[in-house]
Design an enzyme around this catalytic site. Structure first.
Site, PDB file in Angstrom:
ATOM      1  N   CYS A   5     -20.870 -48.259  -6.377  1.00 16.69           N
ATOM      2  CA  CYS A   5     -19.723 -48.990  -5.824  1.00 16.69           C
ATOM      3  C   CYS A   5     -20.182 -50.379  -5.375  1.00 16.69           C
ATOM      4  CB  CYS A   5     -19.113 -48.224  -4.663  1.00 16.69           C
ATOM      5  SG  CYS A   5     -18.346 -46.664  -5.140  1.00 16.69           S
ATOM      6  N   TYR A  64      -7.298 -44.837   0.743  1.00 12.94           N
ATOM      7  CA  TYR A  64      -6.769 -43.610   0.167  1.00 12.94           C
ATOM      8  C   TYR A  64      -5.487 -43.232   0.905  1.00 12.94           C
ATOM      9  CZ  TYR A  64     -10.854 -42.834  -2.759  1.00 12.94           C
ATOM     10  OH  TYR A  64     -11.818 -42.963  -3.718  1.00 12.94           O
ATOM     11  N   ASN A 101     -21.061 -49.627   4.553  1.00 13.52           N
ATOM     12  CA  ASN A 101     -21.675 -50.683   3.737  1.00 13.52           C
ATOM     13  C   ASN A 101     -22.043 -51.898   4.574  1.00 13.52           C
ATOM     14  OD1 ASN A 101     -19.113 -49.866   1.373  1.00 13.52           O
ATOM     15  ND2 ASN A 101     -21.208 -49.104   1.336  1.00 13.52           N
ATOM     16  N   HIS A 147      -9.321 -50.722  -1.180  1.00 11.65           N
ATOM     17  CA  HIS A 147      -8.233 -49.757  -1.094  1.00 11.65           C
ATOM     18  C   HIS A 147      -8.332 -48.839   0.114  1.00 11.65           C
ATOM     19  CE1 HIS A 147     -11.443 -48.061  -3.736  1.00 11.65           C
ATOM     20  NE2 HIS A 147     -11.278 -46.999  -2.957  1.00 11.65           N
ATOM     21  N   SER A 167     -15.725 -51.324  -5.898  1.00 13.04           N
ATOM     22  CA  SER A 167     -14.751 -50.367  -5.382  1.00 13.04           C
ATOM     23  C   SER A 167     -15.022 -50.142  -3.906  1.00 13.04           C
ATOM     24  CB  SER A 167     -14.875 -49.046  -6.152  1.00 13.04           C
ATOM     25  OG  SER A 167     -14.007 -48.059  -5.622  1.00 13.04           O
ATOM     26  N   ARG A 185      -9.596 -41.734  -9.766  1.00 15.10           N
ATOM     27  CA  ARG A 185     -10.298 -40.614 -10.398  1.00 15.10           C
ATOM     28  C   ARG A 185     -10.259 -39.347  -9.551  1.00 15.10           C
ATOM     29  NH1 ARG A 185     -14.910 -39.587  -7.775  1.00 15.10           N
ATOM     30  NH2 ARG A 185     -15.546 -41.186  -6.291  1.00 15.10           N
TER      31      ARG A 185
END
Length: 400
Positions: free
Chosen positions: A188, A283, A251, A281, A241, A25
Site C-alpha cells: 500500500c 471503509y 503509516n 478511503h 491505497s 477487493r
C-alpha cells in the site's frame, strides 16, 4: 503545538463530504477521494495521533519487522503484533481444506516452528523488497545481467546518506512488479524518498543551546567538536491505497519513527514528514468511528465552559466570556492534545570503533542488527515515548 491531528481530522471530514462510493477487493465497500497530502514538522513532536489511542509498541514492532527483511508473521505474533494475522490466515484457508479457527491458527504459529515457517509466510512483501530486492540474475532480450546478489536498499540508502547526502536518488521502493503476484497483499505504501539540507549556523546553535545561555561563546568549530548535526533530513512516502481510519495513523507514526531512527544513525536532525496519498478511503464500516474521532460540534454551554477552564476571564463579566467564546473556543469536542516526545537512547548502538558508546555510530550496523532477536528486544527499550496523552481507543474492524 499539534496541527497533525487537525489535518488528519480535516482529511476524515474531506472524505465524508466529498468521497464517492466504490467497491473494493474485501467486499466491504468504501467512500473515497483521490490525491491528498499530509505534512508534519517533526519539531512539533512525534507524529502519534492523540484524538484516539495509538498502540506505539505495535507500530515499532511492525517497522522492525520491515527492517529485519522479515516476511513471516512469527516475529510479529511473538511480539504481540497481530495486524498481519488476517492476511496469513486468509492464505492458509485458501490453500487448505482444514477447519482451523483463527485462534488455533495463531497458536500454531506461536508453538509449531514448521507450521509457522510454511503458513506464517506472506511472500516477498515489504521486508524482502527493502532488504533483498531482486534475484541473482536478471535477463533482458536473452542476455543475463549478473548481480552481486540481491540488493539491500536500506544499506545503500544509509551509505549514500553518509557519502552523498545531496543525492536525488535517496529512495527505497517496495513496488516490485515481477513479484506482486507472490505477495499476499501488494504494498500500500510502496516507496519513500529522503532529502537532506545543510543546517544554518543559527539552527545548529539553537540545537546545541536552545535556552540561549552561551550563544556568544560558540562558533562552528566548537559545534563540530561536539558533533552537533550539520544537516536536517526529511522523509516523503508514497501510498497508493489508504485505509484512512485504521491504516493511515499507523503509516504516519511508522514513517515518523523510521525518519527518527535514520536521523540518529547518520547524525542528522529530523525535519519534515510528508505523505503523498492516492486512493484515500474510509471503509463503510468505519464511517461512524471517523465521525467520533472528528468530534461533534460543541454546544454554546460547552464553549463557555471551555473559556472558564482555559482563560482568566471571570464568569461575572458574562459579556466578555461570550465574546471570548466566539473568538477563541474550538468548535468541536475532540480537540487534540499536545504531541508526545520520542527519545532514542543510542548509548548501546554499534559504533565504527567497535565499542558501544565510543566514536561515531556505525549506521549500517545499526540496521543490520535488526536480524538479531536479542538486539530487537534491546532496541524496544532504547525508544522512550513520553508525555503521550490521548482520547480512548476507537474500535473498528479490519478488512482483509
Amino acid at each position: 503545538m499539534n496541527s497533525l491531528d487537525k489535518r488528519y481530522q480535516e482529511l476524515l471530514q474531506d472524505i465524508l463530504d466529498n468521497g464517492v462510493e466504490k467497491k473494493d477487493r474485501t467486499g466491504t465497500g468504501t467512500i473515497s477521494v483521490f490525491g491528498r497530502q499530509i505534512r508534519h514538522k517533526m519539531s512539533e513532536g512525534f507524529p502519534l495521533l492523540t484524538t484516539k489511542r495509538m498502540p506505539f509498541k505495535t507500530i515499532v514492532t511492525e517497522l522492525l519487522w520491515f527492517l529485519r527483511g522479515d516476511t513471516n508473521i512469527k516475529f510479529l505474533v511473538d511480539n504481540n503484533c497481530h495486524i498481519w494475522n488476517g492476511d496469513a490466515y486468509k492464505r492458509f484457508t485458501y490453500y487448505t481444506d482444514e477447519e482451523t479457527s483463527m485462534e488455533r491458527f495463531i497458536e500454531l504459529i506461536k508453538t509449531d516452528d514448521e507450521f509457522a515457517k510454511k503458513w506464517g509466510e506472506l511472500g516477498p512483501v515489504y521486508g524482502k523488497q527493502w532488504r533483498s530486492w531482486g534475484n541473482d540474475e536478471e535477463f533482458h532480450n536473452g542476455v543475463a545481467y549478473a548481480w552481486q546478489g540481491p540488493h539491500d536498499q536500506i544499506k545503500s540508502l544509509i551509505e549514500d546518506l553518509k557519502t552523498n547526502p545531496d543525492s536525488r536518488r535517496l529512495m527505497v521502493t517496495a513496488w516490485n512488479p515481477a513479484e506482486l503476484q507472490e505477495m499476499v497483499l501488494p504494498p500500500c505504501h510502496y516507496g519513500f524518498q529522503v532529502y537532506t539540507r545543510e543546517l544554518t549556523f543559527q539552527e545548529r546553535l539553537n540545537r546545541y543551546d536552545p535556552h540561549k545561555l552561551y550563544h556568544s561563546e560558540v562558533d562552528s568549530w566548537f559545534l563540530d567538536e561536539l558533533n552537533v548535526p550539520t544537516r536536517a533530513i526529511s522523509l516523503m512516502w508514497n501510498q497508493r491505497s489508504v485505509d484512512t481510519f485504521l491504516g493511515l495513523p499507523f503509516n504516519i507514526a511508522s514513517y515518523g519513527l523510521l525518519l527518527e531512527i535514520i536521523a540518529k544513525a547518520v547524525n542528522m536532525v529530523p525535519d519534515e514528514l510528508i505523505g503523498n496519498l492516492g486512493d484515500v478511503h474510509l471503509y463503510s464500516n468505519h464511517v461512524e468511528q471517523a465521525k467520533e474521532q472528528i468530534g461533534r460540534e460543541m454546544t454554546w454551554e460547552e464553549q463557555v465552559q471551555w473559556v472558564m477552564k482555559n482563560t482568566d476571564v471571570e464568569m461575572e463579566n458574562l459579556y466578555i466570556v461570550e465574546e471570548v467564546a466566539k473568538e477563541t473556543t474550538p468548535k468541536h469536542t475532540r480537540q487534540p492534545y499536545q504531541l508526545p516526545t520520542l527519545n532514542i537512547n543510542t548509548e548501546f548502538w554499534p559504533t565504527e570503533t567497535g565499542e558501544a558508546g565510543l566514536g561515531e555510530i556505525d549506521a549500517v550496523a545499526v540496521f543490520d542488527g535488526f536480524t538479531n532477536d536479542a538486539y530487537c528486544k534491546c532496541f524496544f527499550e532504547d525508544l522512550q515515548l513520553s508525555n503521550y496523552e490521548s482520547y480512548p481507543h476507537i474500535k473498528a474492524p479490519l478488512s482483509n
